[in-house]
Motif scaffolding. Structure first.
Motif, PDB file in Angstrom:
ATOM      1  N   SER A  49       0.828  -1.202   0.000  1.00 43.59           N
ATOM      2  CA  SER A  49       0.000   0.000   0.000  1.00 43.59           C
ATOM      3  C   SER A  49       0.866   1.256   0.000  1.00 43.59           C
ATOM      4  O   SER A  49       1.982   1.242   0.523  1.00 43.59           O
ATOM      5  N   GLU A  50       0.325   2.334  -0.546  1.00 44.05           N
ATOM      6  CA  GLU A  50       0.962   3.639  -0.405  1.00 44.05           C
ATOM      7  C   GLU A  50       0.807   4.067   1.047  1.00 44.05           C
ATOM      8  O   GLU A  50      -0.243   3.847   1.651  1.00 44.05           O
ATOM      9  N   LEU A  51       1.859   4.672   1.615  1.00 47.33           N
ATOM     10  CA  LEU A  51       1.840   5.044   3.032  1.00 47.33           C
ATOM     11  C   LEU A  51       2.579   6.358   3.260  1.00 47.33           C
ATOM     12  O   LEU A  51       3.527   6.671   2.543  1.00 47.33           O
ATOM     13  N   CYS A  52       2.181   7.081   4.299  1.00 42.85           N
ATOM     14  CA  CYS A  52       2.920   8.267   4.727  1.00 42.85           C
ATOM     15  C   CYS A  52       3.979   7.838   5.749  1.00 42.85           C
ATOM     16  O   CYS A  52       3.955   6.707   6.244  1.00 42.85           O
ATOM     17  N   VAL A  53       4.888   8.754   6.063  1.00 40.81           N
ATOM     18  CA  VAL A  53       5.980   8.454   6.997  1.00 40.81           C
ATOM     19  C   VAL A  53       5.434   8.005   8.344  1.00 40.81           C
ATOM     20  O   VAL A  53       5.923   7.028   8.924  1.00 40.81           O
ATOM     21  N   CYS A  54       4.418   8.711   8.854  1.00 40.52           N
ATOM     22  CA  CYS A  54       3.919   8.365  10.186  1.00 40.52           C
ATOM     23  C   CYS A  54       3.291   6.971  10.203  1.00 40.52           C
ATOM     24  O   CYS A  54       3.425   6.246  11.185  1.00 40.52           O
ATOM     25  N   ALA A  55       2.645   6.563   9.111  1.00 38.03           N
ATOM     26  CA  ALA A  55       2.063   5.216   9.046  1.00 38.03           C
ATOM     27  C   ALA A  55       3.164   4.155   9.001  1.00 38.03           C
ATOM     28  O   ALA A  55       3.068   3.117   9.657  1.00 38.03           O
ATOM     29  N   ILE A  56       4.219   4.429   8.232  1.00 44.15           N
ATOM     30  CA  ILE A  56       5.341   3.478   8.161  1.00 44.15           C
ATOM     31  C   ILE A  56       6.009   3.371   9.527  1.00 44.15           C
ATOM     32  O   ILE A  56       6.330   2.260   9.990  1.00 44.15           O
ATOM     33  N   ALA A  57       6.205   4.512  10.196  1.00 51.54           N
ATOM     34  CA  ALA A  57       6.831   4.514  11.526  1.00 51.54           C
ATOM     35  C   ALA A  57       5.998   3.707  12.513  1.00 51.54           C
ATOM     36  O   ALA A  57       6.540   2.914  13.292  1.00 51.54           O
ATOM     37  N   GLU A  58       4.687   3.895  12.477  1.00 49.82           N
ATOM     38  CA  GLU A  58       3.805   3.138  13.378  1.00 49.82           C
ATOM     39  C   GLU A  58       3.865   1.649  13.058  1.00 49.82           C
ATOM     40  O   GLU A  58       3.978   0.809  13.951  1.00 49.82           O
ATOM     41  N   LEU A  59       3.813   1.331  11.777  1.00 49.75           N
ATOM     42  CA  LEU A  59       3.847  -0.060  11.339  1.00 49.75           C
ATOM     43  C   LEU A  59       5.116  -0.773  11.796  1.00 49.75           C
ATOM     44  O   LEU A  59       5.065  -1.906  12.284  1.00 49.75           O
ATOM     45  N   LEU A  60       6.259  -0.087  11.690  1.00 54.62           N
ATOM     46  CA  LEU A  60       7.548  -0.709  12.022  1.00 54.62           C
ATOM     47  C   LEU A  60       7.993  -0.451  13.457  1.00 54.62           C
ATOM     48  O   LEU A  60       9.029  -0.964  13.885  1.00 54.62           O
ATOM     49  N   GLY A  61       7.222   0.361  14.195  1.00 55.49           N
ATOM     50  CA  GLY A  61       7.587   0.660  15.572  1.00 55.49           C
ATOM     51  C   GLY A  61       8.870   1.451  15.670  1.00 55.49           C
ATOM     52  O   GLY A  61       9.709   1.192  16.540  1.00 55.49           O
ATOM     53  N   MET A  62       9.028   2.417  14.793  1.00 56.73           N
ATOM     54  CA  MET A  62      10.249   3.220  14.742  1.00 56.73           C
ATOM     55  C   MET A  62       9.897   4.704  14.766  1.00 56.73           C
ATOM     56  O   MET A  62       8.754   5.078  14.552  1.00 56.73           O
ATOM     57  N   GLU A  63      10.923   5.526  14.997  1.00 58.05           N
ATOM     58  CA  GLU A  63      10.741   6.977  14.964  1.00 58.05           C
ATOM     59  C   GLU A  63      10.583   7.448  13.517  1.00 58.05           C
ATOM     60  O   GLU A  63      11.191   6.882  12.599  1.00 58.05           O
ATOM     61  N   GLN A  64       9.790   8.516  13.352  1.00 60.05           N
ATOM     62  CA  GLN A  64       9.590   9.066  12.012  1.00 60.05           C
ATOM     63  C   GLN A  64      10.900   9.538  11.387  1.00 60.05           C
ATOM     64  O   GLN A  64      11.102   9.383  10.176  1.00 60.05           O
ATOM     65  N   SER A  65      11.799  10.085  12.206  1.00 58.49           N
ATOM     66  CA  SER A  65      13.079  10.571  11.669  1.00 58.49           C
ATOM     67  C   SER A  65      13.903   9.421  11.083  1.00 58.49           C
ATOM     68  O   SER A  65      14.563   9.588  10.051  1.00 58.49           O
ATOM     69  N   ALA A  66      13.852   8.265  11.726  1.00 54.53           N
ATOM     70  CA  ALA A  66      14.589   7.097  11.215  1.00 54.53           C
ATOM     71  C   ALA A  66      13.977   6.618   9.897  1.00 54.53           C
ATOM     72  O   ALA A  66      14.707   6.257   8.959  1.00 54.53           O
ATOM     73  N   ILE A  67      12.659   6.633   9.816  1.00 56.82           N
ATOM     74  CA  ILE A  67      11.973   6.228   8.583  1.00 56.82           C
ATOM     75  C   ILE A  67      12.295   7.223   7.475  1.00 56.82           C
ATOM     76  O   ILE A  67      12.588   6.831   6.337  1.00 56.82           O
ATOM     77  N   SER A  68      12.248   8.521   7.790  1.00 51.93           N
ATOM     78  CA  SER A  68      12.559   9.546   6.791  1.00 51.93           C
ATOM     79  C   SER A  68      13.965   9.369   6.238  1.00 51.93           C
ATOM     80  O   SER A  68      14.196   9.527   5.031  1.00 51.93           O
ATOM     81  N   HIS A  69      14.910   9.036   7.109  1.00 51.63           N
ATOM     82  CA  HIS A  69      16.292   8.803   6.673  1.00 51.63           C
ATOM     83  C   HIS A  69      16.357   7.641   5.682  1.00 51.63           C
ATOM     84  O   HIS A  69      17.014   7.741   4.632  1.00 51.63           O
ATOM     85  N   GLN A  70      15.677   6.559   5.994  1.00 51.29           N
ATOM     86  CA  GLN A  70      15.686   5.391   5.102  1.00 51.29           C
ATOM     87  C   GLN A  70      14.949   5.685   3.797  1.00 51.29           C
ATOM     88  O   GLN A  70      15.366   5.244   2.720  1.00 51.29           O
ATOM     89  N   LEU A  71      13.871   6.448   3.874  1.00 52.01           N
ATOM     90  CA  LEU A  71      13.141   6.816   2.658  1.00 52.01           C
ATOM     91  C   LEU A  71      14.001   7.678   1.740  1.00 52.01           C
ATOM     92  O   LEU A  71      13.925   7.553   0.517  1.00 52.01           O
ATOM     93  N   LYS A  72      14.826   8.535   2.321  1.00 55.29           N
ATOM     94  CA  LYS A  72      15.719   9.359   1.509  1.00 55.29           C
ATOM     95  C   LYS A  72      16.686   8.479   0.722  1.00 55.29           C
ATOM     96  O   LYS A  72      16.938   8.714  -0.465  1.00 55.29           O
ATOM     97  N   ILE A  73      17.230   7.468   1.378  1.00 52.96           N
ATOM     98  CA  ILE A  73      18.130   6.525   0.700  1.00 52.96           C
ATOM     99  C   ILE A  73      17.387   5.800  -0.418  1.00 52.96           C
ATOM    100  O   ILE A  73      17.899   5.659  -1.537  1.00 52.96           O
ATOM    101  N   LEU A  74      16.164   5.366  -0.142  1.00 58.18           N
ATOM    102  CA  LEU A  74      15.364   4.664  -1.148  1.00 58.18           C
ATOM    103  C   LEU A  74      14.998   5.586  -2.307  1.00 58.18           C
ATOM    104  O   LEU A  74      14.989   5.153  -3.468  1.00 58.18           O
ATOM    105  N   LYS A  75      14.701   6.850  -2.009  1.00 57.58           N
ATOM    106  CA  LYS A  75      14.397   7.814  -3.080  1.00 57.58           C
ATOM    107  C   LYS A  75      15.628   8.069  -3.936  1.00 57.58           C
ATOM    108  O   LYS A  75      15.530   8.114  -5.170  1.00 57.58           O
TER     109      LYS A  75
END
Length: 114
Positions: A49-75
């Motif tokens: 599914s398409e997801l926002c950062v906060c949904a991914i963070a909740e899903l993985l039990g991680m901080e939004q900043s950590a998810i944003s960092h990984q998304l930047k690498i993926l982008k």
């Protein structure tokens, strides 16, 4: 005495078929991106599914900043993309190639468990 094999014909043929070294290095770098479990989890979630950062963070039990960092690498690797929805970025897999890589990798692994 060891027999000596002449492999020059096959070596030359394969050498002529190898992609440019820079392209092979880029391919190696792409696969390094897949070498992180958090990024794999993010891509697998976006596979569903398409997801926002906060949904991914909740899903993985991680901080939004950590998810944003990984998304930047993926982008940067052109594996995910996003669209704006108001003030929120909605992330998704960049294209069907990414879906295929993830799907085939998962199929390859689960095949061993059958």
């Amino acid at each position: 005495m060891k027999a000596v094999h002449n492999h020059s014909d096959v070596v030359n043929e394969v050498r002529s078929l190898l992609p440019d070294n820079n392209l092979l290095c880029d391919l190696g770098d792409l696969f390094k991106v897949f070498g992180d479990t958090t990024r794999i989890k993010i891509m697998f979630a976006l596979f569903e599914s398409e997801l926002c950062v906060c949904a991914i963070a909740e899903l993985l039990g991680m901080e939004q900043s950590a998810i944003s960092h990984q998304l930047k690498i993926l982008k940067n690797a052109k594996l995910v993309n996003f669209r704006r929805d108001g003030k929120t970025n909605i992330y998704f897999l960049a294209d069907d190639h990414v879906r295929t890589i993830i799907g085939q990798g998962f199929d390859h692994l689960t095949e061993a468990y059958k």
